[in-house]
Design an enzyme around this catalytic site. Structure first.
Site, PDB file in Angstrom:
ATOM      1  N   TRP A  55       0.822  -1.201   0.000  1.00 44.28           N
ATOM      2  CA  TRP A  55       0.000   0.000   0.000  1.00 44.28           C
ATOM      3  C   TRP A  55       0.860   1.257   0.000  1.00 44.28           C
ATOM      4  CZ3 TRP A  55      -3.535   2.216  -2.059  1.00 44.28           C
ATOM      5  CH2 TRP A  55      -4.469   3.082  -1.501  1.00 44.28           C
TER       6      TRP A  55
ATOM      7  N   LYS B  77     -14.352  -3.252   9.202  1.00 44.48           N
ATOM      8  CA  LYS B  77     -14.665  -3.966   7.956  1.00 44.48           C
ATOM      9  C   LYS B  77     -13.711  -5.140   7.734  1.00 44.48           C
ATOM     10  CE  LYS B  77     -11.075  -2.207   5.477  1.00 44.48           C
ATOM     11  NZ  LYS B  77     -10.135  -2.867   4.532  1.00 44.48           N
TER      12      LYS B  77
ATOM     13  N   THR C  83     -13.841  -4.973   0.674  1.00 48.73           N
ATOM     14  CA  THR C  83     -13.053  -5.941   1.430  1.00 48.73           C
ATOM     15  C   THR C  83     -13.795  -7.256   1.626  1.00 48.73           C
ATOM     16  OG1 THR C  83     -12.117  -4.039   2.597  1.00 48.73           O
ATOM     17  CG2 THR C  83     -11.631  -6.197   3.492  1.00 48.73           C
TER      18      THR C  83
ATOM     19  N   VAL D 190       0.049  -8.911   5.919  1.00 45.26           N
ATOM     20  CA  VAL D 190      -0.694  -8.716   7.162  1.00 45.26           C
ATOM     21  C   VAL D 190      -2.192  -8.657   6.866  1.00 45.26           C
ATOM     22  CG1 VAL D 190      -1.136  -7.146   9.086  1.00 45.26           C
ATOM     23  CG2 VAL D 190       1.207  -7.496   8.280  1.00 45.26           C
TER      24      VAL D 190
END
Length: 341
Positions: free
Chosen positions: A11, A199, A256, A287
């Protein structure tokens, strides 16, 4: 603008690439990597082969491994920087915030989740960690429905820049708003962070649902009632209800819970196949914050008297108290209730 992105995972790398190729505003972007050898390789090959092997670095992006523990050196490196982005997992947020606590430029984090609780305390959201260790920072969070691979390749995406400080919101918009990445400003930090954290837990439940082939009706029910759980907890923590109908609430939950690139959904799918939690996490290679946040989400909810039965089912599943089919039966066996948030 000079931008430093701390953390060269998927990310962090994706946002660094996006900012560096921004034709709306030309940026000088430094991506910080913990490993010096990895930083050198990325600079030479112009790609992060481990996380985004098909996404080349733009000309405006460089990689550094300067030691962040050296506060003097960090100060020299970021003195003229307009924005610092923390792109580490939640577990590292506290230590990085401590290192940058005296910076005068805006700082924002990308991680979604709750910090693991210490001793008998409650796990904290990102803004709560920041208030505890770096209260003078002009800080915020960048969140929303986004997979790193799609952002890095320039696919259309929309995010939320949340902060109590208008200068932070403006810096995030200036840094990342572009032809393929739309950034909306929001002052509800609590709501944006709760949506991003919970979420992940609910995506594990939806992955379990899909892995057990329970059907689209069940998936829709889980997502809808999951949004109700997010909203209840968020409002109990001081968030605005309308935030959860936006990008960082409904948008991030849908992505998600249903996207094939979702790490947390993959955990649920693996558990439905009979794999252990350790096996599911090991196979990811990344992760999955929902695994580490689930218990803290449930504890925060319980301390506030907020009912979160789906979250509780995920916690029992991850703790080995229930098998996959038992978790589903426990949810479906609950008594009738009115549909309220």
């Amino acid at each position: 603008m000079k931008i430093i992105v701390i953390g060269a995972g998927a990310w962090g790398t994706a946002l660094a690439i996006s900012a560096a190729r921004n034709t709306r505003n030309r940026h000088d972007v430094t991506l910080w990597a913990r490993n010096a050898e990895a930083a050198s390789t990325m600079n030479a090959e112009r790609v992060n082969a481990r996380y985004l092997p098909d996404c080349s670095f733009p000309a405006g992006l460089t990689v550094s491994s300067a030691p962040l523990r050296d506060l003097t050196r960090l100060g020299e490196g970021v003195r003229a920087v307009g924005l610092v982005i923390i792109a580490t997992p939640m577990a590292a947020l506290r230590s990085i915030l401590q290192l940058v606590a005296d910076l005068e430029c805006p700082v924002a984090w990308l991680c979604k989740g709750f910090e693991a609780p210490v001793a008998e305390g409650m796990g904290l959201l990102g803004h709560e960690v920041q208030h505890a260790v770096a209260p003078r920072l002009l800080a915020g969070v960048l969140s929303g429905p986004s997979f790193a691979q799609e952002v890095a390749t320039g696919m259309p995406t929309a995010l939320v820049a949340a902060s109590a400080h208008e200068s932070v919101r403006r810096a995030l918009v200036d840094a990342f708003h572009s032809a393929d990445l739309r950034v909306y400003a929001n002052d509800d930090v609590v709501g944006v962070e709760v949506g991003g954290a919970v979420k992940n837990v609910l995506a594990i439940a939806t992955g379990l649902c899909d892995g057990l082939n329970l059907g689209l009706n069940a998936r829709a029910a889980l997502i809808t009632r999951g949004l109700a759980e997010i909203t209840r907890l968020g409002m109990a923590l001081g968030a605005k209800a309308e935030t959860f109908m936006g990008l960082s609430g409904l948008g991030d939950l849908v992505l998600t819970a249903t996207g094939d690139l979702s790490r947390n959904r993959k955990v649920g799918l693996a558990l439905a196949q009979g794999k252990t939690l350790d096996q599911a996490v090991a196979e990811l290679g990344h992760v999955a914050e929902g695994v580490y946040s689930a218990r803290t989400v449930w504890q925060r909810a319980a301390s506030l008297g907020v009912a979160m039965p789906i979250t509780q089912g995920v916690v029992d599943l991850l703790d080995g108290k229930l098998q996959a089919h038992q978790a589903v039966m426990a949810l479906m066996g609950r008594g009738p209730a009115a549909e309220v948030y």
